[in-house]
Scaffold this motif. Structure first.
Motif, mmCIF file in Angstrom:
data_model
loop_
_atom_site.group_PDB
_atom_site.id
_atom_site.type_symbol
_atom_site.label_atom_id
_atom_site.label_comp_id
_atom_site.label_asym_id
_atom_site.label_seq_id
_atom_site.Cartn_x
_atom_site.Cartn_y
_atom_site.Cartn_z
ATOM 1 N N UNK A 112 0.829 -1.208 0.000
ATOM 2 C CA UNK A 112 0.000 0.000 0.000
ATOM 3 C C UNK A 112 0.865 1.260 0.000
ATOM 4 N N UNK A 113 1.915 1.269 0.813
ATOM 5 C CA UNK A 113 2.824 2.411 0.849
ATOM 6 C C UNK A 113 3.508 2.601 -0.497
ATOM 7 N N UNK A 114 3.934 1.491 -1.060
ATOM 8 C CA UNK A 114 4.600 1.551 -2.361
ATOM 9 C C UNK A 114 3.683 2.153 -3.422
ATOM 10 N N UNK A 115 2.451 1.652 -3.493
ATOM 11 C CA UNK A 115 1.509 2.155 -4.489
ATOM 12 C C UNK A 115 1.137 3.607 -4.267
ATOM 13 N N UNK B 192 12.793 -0.868 -2.548
ATOM 14 C CA UNK B 192 13.423 -0.660 -3.856
ATOM 15 C C UNK B 192 12.590 0.300 -4.701
ATOM 16 N N UNK B 193 11.281 0.053 -4.772
ATOM 17 C CA UNK B 193 10.407 0.876 -5.615
ATOM 18 C C UNK B 193 10.364 2.330 -5.158
ATOM 19 N N UNK B 194 10.225 2.537 -3.848
ATOM 20 C CA UNK B 194 10.096 3.902 -3.334
ATOM 21 C C UNK B 194 11.381 4.700 -3.570
ATOM 22 N N UNK B 195 12.528 4.080 -3.301
ATOM 23 C CA UNK B 195 13.799 4.794 -3.452
ATOM 24 C C UNK B 195 14.033 5.209 -4.903
ATOM 25 N N UNK B 196 13.892 4.250 -5.812
ATOM 26 C CA UNK B 196 14.281 4.543 -7.192
ATOM 27 C C UNK B 196 13.177 5.242 -7.988
ATOM 28 N N UNK B 197 11.922 5.036 -7.601
ATOM 29 C CA UNK B 197 10.862 5.827 -8.221
ATOM 30 C C UNK B 197 10.955 7.271 -7.740
ATOM 31 N N UNK C 186 14.299 -2.299 -13.116
ATOM 32 C CA UNK C 186 14.201 -3.627 -13.705
ATOM 33 C C UNK C 186 15.437 -4.461 -13.414
ATOM 34 N N UNK C 187 16.603 -3.853 -13.540
ATOM 35 C CA UNK C 187 17.865 -4.560 -13.288
ATOM 36 C C UNK C 187 17.987 -4.944 -11.812
ATOM 37 N N UNK C 188 17.686 -4.006 -10.939
ATOM 38 C CA UNK C 188 17.815 -4.263 -9.498
ATOM 39 C C UNK C 188 16.846 -5.345 -9.034
ATOM 40 N N UNK C 189 15.601 -5.301 -9.503
ATOM 41 C CA UNK C 189 14.633 -6.318 -9.082
ATOM 42 C C UNK C 189 15.037 -7.712 -9.552
#
Length: 451
Positions: A254-257, A398-403, A435-438
């Protein structure tokens, strides 16, 4: 009666995963067609109407964060309980997921109805026509947000028990109704008045109601033993441990979205400085890009259930092989979308825009954003896989940092000679990095945690 639920913990991996994934991917294509149909008809009203609907729709998107808490928390826990053969727990997780979905839906509706204007003022829409479109669209779609909330949670729970065909049927019927209602209500056909943006919103919520009705009726009519959902009761009180498990898995998602959407809202505010046409391109371009986004996300949902059940059953070899198969398929699909966006951006843009200056902005957007499609596909399918293993916190970090890096990167690049294109390059660059990190994150997890 033939069971519609698949056993995800046995049988050939490719055929099992494909049988589960194809209906979900087809549903994703329907969702894509659903959104593109809306934008194509709204595009006939002009870029200001498109910009308004795009801005109003941002709050529909923001609302998905709350919904994803109950959907992901319920889906992952239910799938893992089924993998452990714990039928009672799987029913309780479904109960909790539906309870939270209803509460969150009512809360978000009240929030949007009470603070419509302050929320819209964030985007600094100076054009009165665009603002009016945004306001009416937001009031209708967010006012009835409970419909897509319940639809998404039920779809996740259906998938957790191995049934992706019922949601496909429901979404197909919803798409057909939406395709009929869009021109009738937006432009006015026969005895129907021309409702424009109001018609677009009305078509959307009516179609969502049909999808929900089909899911509920199918749930009640399926008397097979494998239909866990038939025994669910959202009015039943469950032990606190079930709520804790759902929140533990669901909160990171939820936080990520929500943060992802907030970042996009900030970027939209930056784009608004380049005019209503730029906002329209960003919103419509996002819908066109959903050809890869929705497909990868849909496949990720199938992979989520597959991983969840096999993780519960401790079948680690199937987990690794399932990811490998999915990776190859999604990379191929992403490259196909890249080719389309880079090679024929003009014809694609002309389907949605009719002003020459806006078409030129759209061509540039599609060309630049196209280079990141395969990487974005890997990101989304890997999020589904890791979430199925219960690693939603890692996905969120990962998503929050790089987004989040998109904001400073867009500020720097848009201040150069790139201008608006700098914002598009910020989106593409961060998609490639994520994509690479995931991919390497999953490889690391599979080596350390699955033995």
């Amino acid at each position: 009666m033939k069971n519609k639920q698949l056993n995800l913990t046995s049988g050939p991996i490719l055929s099992t995963l494909t049988e589960l994934a194809l209906p979900i991917m087809a549903s994703s294509f329907l969702a894509t067609a659903y959104n593109i149909t809306d934008m194509a008809w709204i595009g006939m009203l002009g870029s200001k109407a498109v910009a308004g609907v795009g801005v109003g729709g941002m709050y529909v998107w923001l609302s998905q964060g709350l919904c994803s808490l109950s959907r992901m928390g319920g889906q992952v826990n239910m799938a893992q309980a089924l993998g452990r053969k714990d039928r009672e727990a799987s029913i309780r997780y479904a109960d909790v997921a539906l309870q939270l979905t209803i509460l969150f839906g009512l809360f978000f509706t009240a929030l949007c109805l009470l603070f419509t204007d302050p929320l819209l003022h964030f985007f600094n829409l100076t054009d009165p026509e665009a603002y009016a479109s945004a306001r009416v669209y937001m009031l209708i779609t967010c006012g009835l947000i409970l419909l897509p909330y319940l639809t998404q949670t039920l779809t996740g729970l259906y998938t957790a028990q191995g049934d992706s065909k019922t949601p496909l049927k429901a979404n197909f019927l919803g798409l057909v109704l939406n395709m009929v209602l869009d021109p009738v209500l937006i432009l006015g056909v026969g005895p129907f008045p021309r409702l424009e943006v109001v018609g677009a919103a009305a078509a959307t919520v009516t179609s969502q109601f049909l999808v929900l009705a089909v899911l509920v009726v199918s749930l009640v009519k399926d008397h097979s033993e494998t239909n866990i959902l038939r025994h669910s009761n959202p009015l039943r009180r469950s032990a606190s441990s079930y709520y804790k498990d759902v929140f533990r898995i669901g909160i990171p998602t939820a936080l990520q979205g929500s943060i992802y959407c907030l970042i996009s809202m900030i970027l939209t505010r930056m784009v608004s400085g380049f005019g209503a046409g730029a906002i329209a391109v960003q919103r419509v371009g996002g819908q066109i890009e959903s050809l890869s986004w929705n497909t990868a996300d849909g496949f990720g949902a199938a992979l989520n259930a597959f991983m969840g059940q096999n993780y519960g059953a401790r079948k680690t070899d199937r987990i690794r092989k399932g990811y490998s198969i999915s990776f190859r398929l999604l990379v191929a699909w992403g490259l196909l979308i890249t080719a389309a966006f880079v090679l024929i951006p003009g014809p694609i843009s002309s389907l949605f825009f009719h002003e020459k200056d806006v078409v030129l902005i759209s061509v540039s957007y599609l060309t630049i954003i196209g280079f990141g499609e395969a990487f974005m596909s890997v990101e989304l399918m890997t999020i589904g896989a890791l979430s199925g293993l219960g690693k939603t916190k890692l996905c969120s970090i990962i998503s929050i940092i790089f987004t989040g890096m998109r904001i400073p990167l867009a500020m720097v690049l848009s201040a150069t000679s790139l201008g608006l294109d700098g914002i598009w390059w910020a989106l593409t660059a961060t998609s490639i990095v994520k994509g690479i990190i995931f991919y390497f994150a999953f490889q690391h997890i599979s080596r350390r945690s699955l033995y």
